[in-house]
Design a protein around this motif. Structure first.
Motif, short mmCIF file in Angstrom:
data_model
loop_
_atom_site.label_atom_id
_atom_site.label_comp_id
_atom_site.label_asym_id
_atom_site.label_seq_id
_atom_site.Cartn_x
_atom_site.Cartn_y
_atom_site.Cartn_z
N ALA A 6 32.90 -27.72 -30.64
CA ALA A 6 32.38 -29.08 -30.59
C ALA A 6 31.41 -29.34 -31.75
CB ALA A 6 31.68 -29.32 -29.25
N GLY A 7 30.52 -28.40 -32.00
CA GLY A 7 29.56 -28.57 -33.08
C GLY A 7 30.20 -28.57 -34.45
N PHE A 8 31.17 -27.68 -34.63
CA PHE A 8 31.88 -27.59 -35.91
C PHE A 8 32.63 -28.87 -36.23
CE2 PHE A 8 36.14 -26.45 -37.70
CZ PHE A 8 35.73 -26.31 -39.03
N LEU A 9 33.41 -29.35 -35.27
CA LEU A 9 34.24 -30.54 -35.53
C LEU A 9 33.40 -31.79 -35.72
CD1 LEU A 9 37.20 -29.91 -33.06
CD2 LEU A 9 37.20 -29.65 -35.55
N THR A 10 32.37 -31.97 -34.89
CA THR A 10 31.53 -33.16 -35.08
C THR A 10 30.69 -33.03 -36.35
OG1 THR A 10 29.86 -32.20 -33.58
CG2 THR A 10 31.44 -33.77 -32.63
N GLY A 11 30.42 -31.81 -36.77
CA GLY A 11 29.75 -31.63 -38.05
C GLY A 11 30.60 -32.13 -39.21
N LEU A 12 31.89 -31.75 -39.21
CA LEU A 12 32.80 -32.27 -40.23
C LEU A 12 32.90 -33.78 -40.13
CD1 LEU A 12 35.78 -29.71 -40.17
CD2 LEU A 12 33.98 -29.90 -41.90
N ALA A 13 32.98 -34.29 -38.89
CA ALA A 13 33.09 -35.74 -38.69
C ALA A 13 31.86 -36.47 -39.22
CB ALA A 13 33.29 -36.05 -37.21
N ASP A 14 30.70 -35.82 -39.14
CA ASP A 14 29.46 -36.44 -39.61
C ASP A 14 29.25 -36.29 -41.11
OD1 ASP A 14 28.86 -37.26 -37.06
OD2 ASP A 14 27.43 -35.64 -36.65
N GLY A 15 30.21 -35.65 -41.78
CA GLY A 15 30.14 -35.57 -43.23
C GLY A 15 29.57 -34.29 -43.80
N LEU A 16 29.31 -33.28 -42.96
CA LEU A 16 28.82 -32.01 -43.47
C LEU A 16 29.92 -31.30 -44.25
CD1 LEU A 16 26.87 -30.57 -40.40
CD2 LEU A 16 25.96 -31.91 -42.31
N ASP A 17 29.53 -30.49 -45.22
CA ASP A 17 30.54 -29.68 -45.88
C ASP A 17 30.97 -28.56 -44.94
OD1 ASP A 17 28.78 -27.41 -46.14
OD2 ASP A 17 28.02 -28.18 -48.03
N LEU A 18 32.01 -27.84 -45.31
CA LEU A 18 32.62 -26.88 -44.40
C LEU A 18 31.63 -25.81 -43.96
CD1 LEU A 18 35.11 -25.87 -42.92
CD2 LEU A 18 35.82 -24.69 -45.03
N GLN A 19 30.88 -25.24 -44.89
CA GLN A 19 29.96 -24.18 -44.52
C GLN A 19 28.85 -24.69 -43.60
OE1 GLN A 19 28.85 -21.60 -47.70
NE2 GLN A 19 27.19 -20.62 -46.58
N ALA A 20 28.32 -25.87 -43.88
CA ALA A 20 27.28 -26.44 -43.03
C ALA A 20 27.83 -26.76 -41.64
CB ALA A 20 26.71 -27.70 -43.67
N ALA A 21 29.10 -27.19 -41.56
CA ALA A 21 29.70 -27.49 -40.26
C ALA A 21 29.88 -26.21 -39.44
CB ALA A 21 31.04 -28.19 -40.45
N VAL A 22 30.27 -25.11 -40.09
CA VAL A 22 30.40 -23.84 -39.38
C VAL A 22 29.05 -23.40 -38.84
CG1 VAL A 22 30.94 -21.38 -39.65
CG2 VAL A 22 32.45 -23.10 -40.65
N LEU A 23 28.00 -23.53 -39.65
CA LEU A 23 26.66 -23.15 -39.19
C LEU A 23 26.19 -24.06 -38.05
CD1 LEU A 23 24.95 -22.29 -42.58
CD2 LEU A 23 25.43 -20.71 -40.69
N ARG A 24 26.57 -25.34 -38.11
CA ARG A 24 26.23 -26.23 -37.00
C ARG A 24 26.90 -25.76 -35.71
NH1 ARG A 24 27.81 -32.48 -35.67
NH2 ARG A 24 25.74 -33.20 -35.13
N GLY A 25 28.16 -25.34 -35.82
CA GLY A 25 28.83 -24.79 -34.65
C GLY A 25 28.13 -23.55 -34.13
N SER A 26 27.66 -22.70 -35.03
CA SER A 26 26.94 -21.49 -34.62
C SER A 26 25.64 -21.84 -33.90
CB SER A 26 26.66 -20.62 -35.84
OG SER A 26 27.87 -20.18 -36.43
N ALA A 27 24.95 -22.87 -34.38
CA ALA A 27 23.72 -23.30 -33.71
C ALA A 27 24.02 -23.81 -32.30
CB ALA A 27 23.04 -24.39 -34.54
N CYS A 28 25.09 -24.57 -32.16
CA CYS A 28 25.47 -25.05 -30.82
C CYS A 28 25.80 -23.90 -29.88
CB CYS A 28 26.67 -25.99 -30.94
SG CYS A 28 26.30 -27.59 -31.68
N ALA A 29 26.48 -22.89 -30.40
CA ALA A 29 26.81 -21.72 -29.59
C ALA A 29 25.54 -21.02 -29.12
CB ALA A 29 27.69 -20.76 -30.39
N ALA A 30 24.57 -20.90 -30.01
CA ALA A 30 23.31 -20.23 -29.66
C ALA A 30 22.56 -21.00 -28.58
CB ALA A 30 22.44 -20.10 -30.91
N ILE A 31 22.56 -22.30 -28.67
CA ILE A 31 21.87 -23.13 -27.67
C ILE A 31 22.49 -22.91 -26.29
CG2 ILE A 31 21.54 -25.51 -26.90
CD1 ILE A 31 21.22 -26.25 -29.89
N VAL A 32 23.81 -22.86 -26.22
CA VAL A 32 24.49 -22.76 -24.93
C VAL A 32 24.30 -21.41 -24.27
CG1 VAL A 32 26.79 -22.70 -23.87
CG2 VAL A 32 26.15 -24.60 -25.34
N VAL A 33 24.34 -20.32 -25.03
CA VAL A 33 24.20 -19.01 -24.40
C VAL A 33 22.78 -18.77 -23.90
CG1 VAL A 33 26.11 -17.98 -25.68
CG2 VAL A 33 23.78 -17.76 -26.57
#
Length: 326
Positions: free
Chosen positions: A270-297
């Protein structure tokens, strides 16, 4: 097909299960619990909820049991803002998935009930009814392929989405207990991967499809060069390797004190895809996904633990930052 432009529409049709999650108070073993919190579960439903919470739109395509649990799941989809136009009740002995899991890491137990799963009753008729022109991309988690008629219906949905110009986003999500045999799973998941534009999986899942965990990374790389536009190979605490054509980069994770091991992959997507949708570059979108994963666990529950934008922004702003990729 412009993959990122399609994702920037931020409107996703998601195939796969919605279920009920039950979990006791943090630190409590299931057998010692006197009460449980009930909320929505199921990988596809969790991904959809995470997307909506982060500002996107998502509609689920699935079957639910025509009973109180099925109605509970539909009510929760409404609560999270996930579209239910293509959620269809099914009668008979079919039942929604039920997951009991604990908010603890040491001694963690998860018990999954998947006998006669209602989501496996999704048919070709269900996916033909979808208006794919209303969406920017199709997402599915691999469990939809584990049984018929859901397997054939999902491959039909891939064809219909492709004809409508939608990219296909595939979370491998291999759950051995859902499949008739490892051989069938490897064959079917590999076929789905070859048809997908974005593939996300962990090292065990890519290794499983390759027939050897040691060959999983090479398979992820080959998929990015032969068919998929983006492939993300996740390695747990060691971060991830992302492939896009000839490009390859590694990213770390956001360390947290984990409360449970579940929900990270759904929140990452969810974080990765919405990151790309919000205009982040690929690496920043992957890191956004990682941040979302950390929040959930670090929180109880899966769908309820997924962040809203303000929480995500605060987490990234105050966290020391991701680890160095290894």
């Amino acid at each position: 097909m412009d993959l990122v432009a399609a994702i920037k529409k931020n409107r996703f049709v998601v195939l796969g299960r919605v279920g009920m999650d039950l979990y006791p108070a943090p630190g409590t073993a299931t057998e010692d619990a006197d009460s449980f919190t009930a909320d929505m579960g199921g990988s596809s439903a969790n991904i959809a909820a995470g997307i909506v919470k982060l500002g996107g739109q998502a509609a689920l395509v699935t079957r639910v049991s025509d009973d109180a649990v099925g109605r509970f799941c539909v009510k929760k989809l409404h609560h999270y803002g996930v579209g239910t136009t293509y959620v269809t009740p099914v009668g008979g002995e079919a039942r929604n998935s039920l997951a009991l899991y604990e908010s603890r890491v040491a001694g963690h137990q998860s018990v999954i009930y998947r006998n006669g799963a209602a989501d496996f009753e999704m048919t070709t008729k269900d996916v033909v009814a979808v208006d794919y022109s209303q969406f920017g991309a199709l997402i599915t988690a691999g469990t939809v392929f584990a049984a018929e008629p859901s397997r054939s219906a999902t491959f039909r949905a891939f064809d219909l989405a492709r004809a409508a110009g939608l990219p296909i986003i595939f979370d491998v999500d291999y759950r051995p207990y859902s499949w008739p045999s490892p051989q069938v799973a490897a064959e079917v998941l590999s076929k789905a991967g070859a048809m997908s534009d974005i593939i996300v999986g962990n090292d065990d899942e890519f290794g499983f499809m390759a027939g050897d965990k040691g060959k999983g990374l090479a398979m992820a790389c080959e998929l990015s060069r032969s068919s998929a536009g983006i492939v993300i190979y996740k390695m747990g605490e060691h971060g991830a390797v992302t492939f896009r054509g000839a490009e390859e980069f590694r990213t770390g994770i956001y360390p947290v004190t984990a409360l449970k091991p579940t929900g990270a992959g759904d929140s990452f997507m969810a974080g990765f895809l919405t990151g790309l949708a919000d205009g982040l570059d690929l690496q920043a979108a992957v890191l956004r996904g990682s941040a979302c994963a950390a929040i959930v666990v670090a929180k109880p529950g899966c769908a309820p633990a997924m962040p809203y934008p303000a929480e995500l922004e605060q987490f990234i702003a105050t966290h020391p930052g991701p680890t160095k990729a290894t």
